[in-house]
Design an enzyme around this catalytic site. Structure first.
Site, PDB file in Angstrom:
ATOM      1  N   LYS A   1     -14.262   6.635  10.323  1.00  0.00           N
ATOM      2  CA  LYS A   1     -15.085   5.549   9.766  1.00  0.00           C
ATOM      3  C   LYS A   1     -14.384   4.206   9.978  1.00  0.00           C
ATOM      4  O   LYS A   1     -13.170   4.162  10.245  1.00  0.00           O
ATOM      5  CB  LYS A   1     -15.309   5.808   8.271  1.00  0.00           C
ATOM      6  CG  LYS A   1     -14.017   5.826   7.458  1.00  0.00           C
ATOM      7  CD  LYS A   1     -14.247   6.345   6.040  1.00  0.00           C
ATOM      8  CE  LYS A   1     -12.940   6.385   5.263  1.00  0.00           C
ATOM      9  NZ  LYS A   1     -13.106   7.005   3.938  1.00  0.00           N
TER      10      LYS A   1
ATOM     11  N   ARG B   1     -17.446   8.370  -8.137  1.00  0.00           N
ATOM     12  CA  ARG B   1     -17.949   7.431  -7.122  1.00  0.00           C
ATOM     13  C   ARG B   1     -19.240   8.051  -6.583  1.00  0.00           C
ATOM     14  O   ARG B   1     -20.181   8.198  -7.340  1.00  0.00           O
ATOM     15  CB  ARG B   1     -16.861   7.216  -6.060  1.00  0.00           C
ATOM     16  CG  ARG B   1     -17.030   5.969  -5.236  1.00  0.00           C
ATOM     17  CD  ARG B   1     -15.855   5.724  -4.285  1.00  0.00           C
ATOM     18  NE  ARG B   1     -15.779   6.730  -3.218  1.00  0.00           N
ATOM     19  CZ  ARG B   1     -14.858   6.716  -2.248  1.00  0.00           C
ATOM     20  NH1 ARG B   1     -13.932   5.769  -2.217  1.00  0.00           N
ATOM     21  NH2 ARG B   1     -14.853   7.637  -1.315  1.00  0.00           N
TER      22      ARG B   1
ATOM     23  N   TYR C   1       0.002 -25.256   5.995  1.00  0.00           N
ATOM     24  CA  TYR C   1      -0.822 -25.835   4.924  1.00  0.00           C
ATOM     25  C   TYR C   1      -0.140 -25.735   3.560  1.00  0.00           C
ATOM     26  O   TYR C   1       0.371 -24.686   3.180  1.00  0.00           O
ATOM     27  CB  TYR C   1      -2.155 -25.099   4.837  1.00  0.00           C
ATOM     28  CG  TYR C   1      -3.055 -25.289   6.027  1.00  0.00           C
ATOM     29  CD1 TYR C   1      -3.323 -26.557   6.565  1.00  0.00           C
ATOM     30  CD2 TYR C   1      -3.676 -24.190   6.617  1.00  0.00           C
ATOM     31  CE1 TYR C   1      -4.168 -26.708   7.648  1.00  0.00           C
ATOM     32  CE2 TYR C   1      -4.539 -24.336   7.694  1.00  0.00           C
ATOM     33  CZ  TYR C   1      -4.776 -25.597   8.205  1.00  0.00           C
ATOM     34  OH  TYR C   1      -5.623 -25.751   9.266  1.00  0.00           O
TER      35      TYR C   1
ATOM     36  N   MET D   1      -5.811 -19.394   9.454  1.00  0.00           N
ATOM     37  CA  MET D   1      -6.872 -18.551  10.006  1.00  0.00           C
ATOM     38  C   MET D   1      -6.468 -17.910  11.333  1.00  0.00           C
ATOM     39  O   MET D   1      -6.764 -16.743  11.591  1.00  0.00           O
ATOM     40  CB  MET D   1      -8.143 -19.385  10.209  1.00  0.00           C
ATOM     41  CG  MET D   1      -9.338 -18.557  10.656  1.00  0.00           C
ATOM     42  SD  MET D   1     -10.810 -19.552  10.908  1.00  0.00           S
ATOM     43  CE  MET D   1     -11.206 -20.048   9.244  1.00  0.00           C
TER      44      MET D   1
HETATM   45  C1  LIG Z   1     -12.117   8.033   3.896  1.00  0.00           C
HETATM   46  C2  LIG Z   1     -12.451   9.401   3.483  1.00  0.00           C
HETATM   47  C3  LIG Z   1     -11.633  10.482   3.844  1.00  0.00           C
HETATM   48  C4  LIG Z   1     -10.290  10.308   4.499  1.00  0.00           C
HETATM   49  O1  LIG Z   1      -9.397   9.818   3.537  1.00  0.00           O
HETATM   50  P1  LIG Z   1      -7.851   9.558   3.890  1.00  0.00           P
HETATM   51  O2  LIG Z   1      -7.225   9.221   2.601  1.00  0.00           O
HETATM   52  O3  LIG Z   1      -7.840   8.421   4.856  1.00  0.00           O
HETATM   53  O4  LIG Z   1      -7.365  10.812   4.502  1.00  0.00           O
HETATM   54  C5  LIG Z   1     -12.070  11.757   3.528  1.00  0.00           C
HETATM   55  N1  LIG Z   1     -13.245  11.939   2.872  1.00  0.00           N
HETATM   56  C6  LIG Z   1     -14.030  10.923   2.483  1.00  0.00           C
HETATM   57  C7  LIG Z   1     -15.281  11.190   1.737  1.00  0.00           C
HETATM   58  C8  LIG Z   1     -13.664   9.618   2.769  1.00  0.00           C
HETATM   59  O5  LIG Z   1     -14.453   8.604   2.383  1.00  0.00           O
END
Ligand SMILES: *Cc1c(COP(=O)(O)O)cnc(C)c1O
Length: 411
Positions: A44, A145, A279, A327
């Site tokens: 992802k 969640r 800055y 930036m």
């Molecule tokens: C991101 C994610 C993972 C992987 O998690 P890591 O801590 O990066 O290994 C696995 N399952 C779900 C549902 C996630 O959102």
């Protein structure tokens, strides 16, 4: 601001080198920790900033049979454009109402369902696609969640089984996610595991026959064998980054960092003592010195919170960001050294050339290393090292040490 076009393909300003041999080695090391389980490579967020396509391909080469993404759009892009073998399963879990269910079902994705609205939309998508949907039911075992609460689980399981009997759904998985697997000994781990077993038993007693049951992320894959079930889902560890300092460094865990972030010094100049830098003048030169200009900034994902603290390796020495990160650029005090413009500045990498790691930047910025690598911006080209899968157009090239320079956003 204008930038001169570079005469060569090699990016001059900055690059994120992605070591795919390291990624494959990490996948193999993680698979060895969970030898009885299938492996889902989580790519992802553009492969945690490393490039989803190249990382998914490399993970499959190293034995991953599953690819995981958050959004359906990420998963659809991989199915369409990554050239993965058709039998590689792709799963996505972050759905919102109206999501592309039909497209996902037609693309043979495994879709996650956490509640009744999603099951209804998946079933409708299956009707439109004229084929059954591969559905994985997600349980909220305590993360709070996404996922289905235990009280709502009976209805979800019952309705999913009904849709399965009608041929609209195939329940391919039952799964959940940990809240605190990266905190050794945290009592929530055992509590979530017990809840998961209860929710599995409920579904299986009523006739669900999942292909895979899974809950283990990276820390659980590395340290909690009792959580492996039929499949493990590591993300961050695959990229060679430790899930948390409490679990040890990447090297302690047998992992090798995949990303090296480096830039070419844009300017080196002498300045007198008492000179304000960047800055807000939060840094003032303590005496006559040299300053080096690193052409990377918060637009590239270098966290502004690391102003005054972020480490950089230049000419074999650790330097610290002097003053604010802007930036597009930041400054380091070179203490009188005079490296030439173009000298390499390494922000982070595996650490074996003495450079800082992503974990060092996380500490400097008060965040986690996940965020450091994931936020490296699209303006930084990903340079792939040790890519072995040929592109679909060229069948004769399959060089093991080919370096492919991507000039656009990764992936
Ligand atoms: C991101 C994610 C993972 C992987 O998690 P890591 O801590 O990066 O290994 C696995 N399952 C779900 C549902 C996630 O959102």
């Amino acid at each position: 601001m204008s930038e001169t076009a570079q005469p060569t393909a090699a990016p001059q300003r900055a690059r994120a080198e992605i070591d795919l041999a390291a990624l494959r080695a990490n996948v193999r090391a993680l698979r060895a920790k969970a030898p009885g389980a299938a492996f889902m490579a989580v790519v992802k967020a553009d492969g945690y900033g490393h490039g989803a396509v190249a990382c998914a391909r490399a993970a499959v080469e190293a034995g991953a049979g599953w690819i995981g993404t958050a959004t359906p759009e990420e998963a659809l892009a991989l199915r369409a454009g990554a050239g993965l073998p058709a039998d590689v399963r792709i799963m996505c879990w972050l759905w919102t109402p109206g999501g592309p269910w039909r497209e996902a079902i037609e693309a043979d994705l495994d879709v996650s369902v956490s509640g009744m609205w999603a099951l209804r939309e998946a079933v409708e998508g299956a009707r439109l696609a004229g084929r059954s949907a591969r559905v994985q039911l997600k349980a909220d075992t305590g993360l709070g969640r996404n996922g289905c609460q235990p009280a709502d689980w009976p209805e979800l399981v019952t309705e999913a089984l009904r849709a399965e009997r009608e041929g609209l759904v195939r329940i391919t998985g039952l799964w959940s996610h940990f809240a605190c697997a990266d905190e050794p000994g945290h009592p929530s781990v055992a509590a979530q595991l017990a809840r998961f077993r209860e929710m599995l038993a409920y579904a299986e007693e009523r006739g669900v026959r999942p292909e895979v049951r899974h809950i283990a992320n990276s820390p659980a894959t590395l340290t909690l064998p009792e959580t492996h079930f039929d499949l493990v889902r590591p993300g961050i560890a695959m990229y060679g980054v430790s899930p948390s300092p409490e679990l040890g460094s990447a090297a302690d865990l047998g992992l090798r960092p995949v990303m090296t972030l480096a830039a070419s010094l844009a300017l080196v100049k002498h300045v007198p003592g008492g000179h304000g830098v960047s800055y807000g003048h939060h840094y003032t030169t303590p005496g006559e010195t040299t300053l080096g200009l690193v052409p990377l900034g918060y637009a590239d994902g270098v966290p502004r919170h690391a102003s005054g603290t972020g480490p950089v390796l230049i000419g074999g020495k650790w330097r610290t960001v002097a003053g604010r990160i802007a930036m597009d650029q930041f400054v380091v005090d070179l203490g009188g050294d005079e490296p030439g413009p173009g000298e390499e500045a390494v922000l982070f990498g595996p650490g074996d050339r003495g450079e800082p790691t992503a974990e060092d930047w996380a500490q400097a910025a008060g965040t986690i290393a996940y965020e450091i690598v994931t936020r490296i911006g699209s303006r930084v080209p990903r340079v792939y090292v040790d890519e072995t899968i040929e592109t679909s157009e060229t069948s004769e090239t399959n060089a093991t040490n080919a370096t492919n320079v991507a000039t656009g956003p990764a992936g």
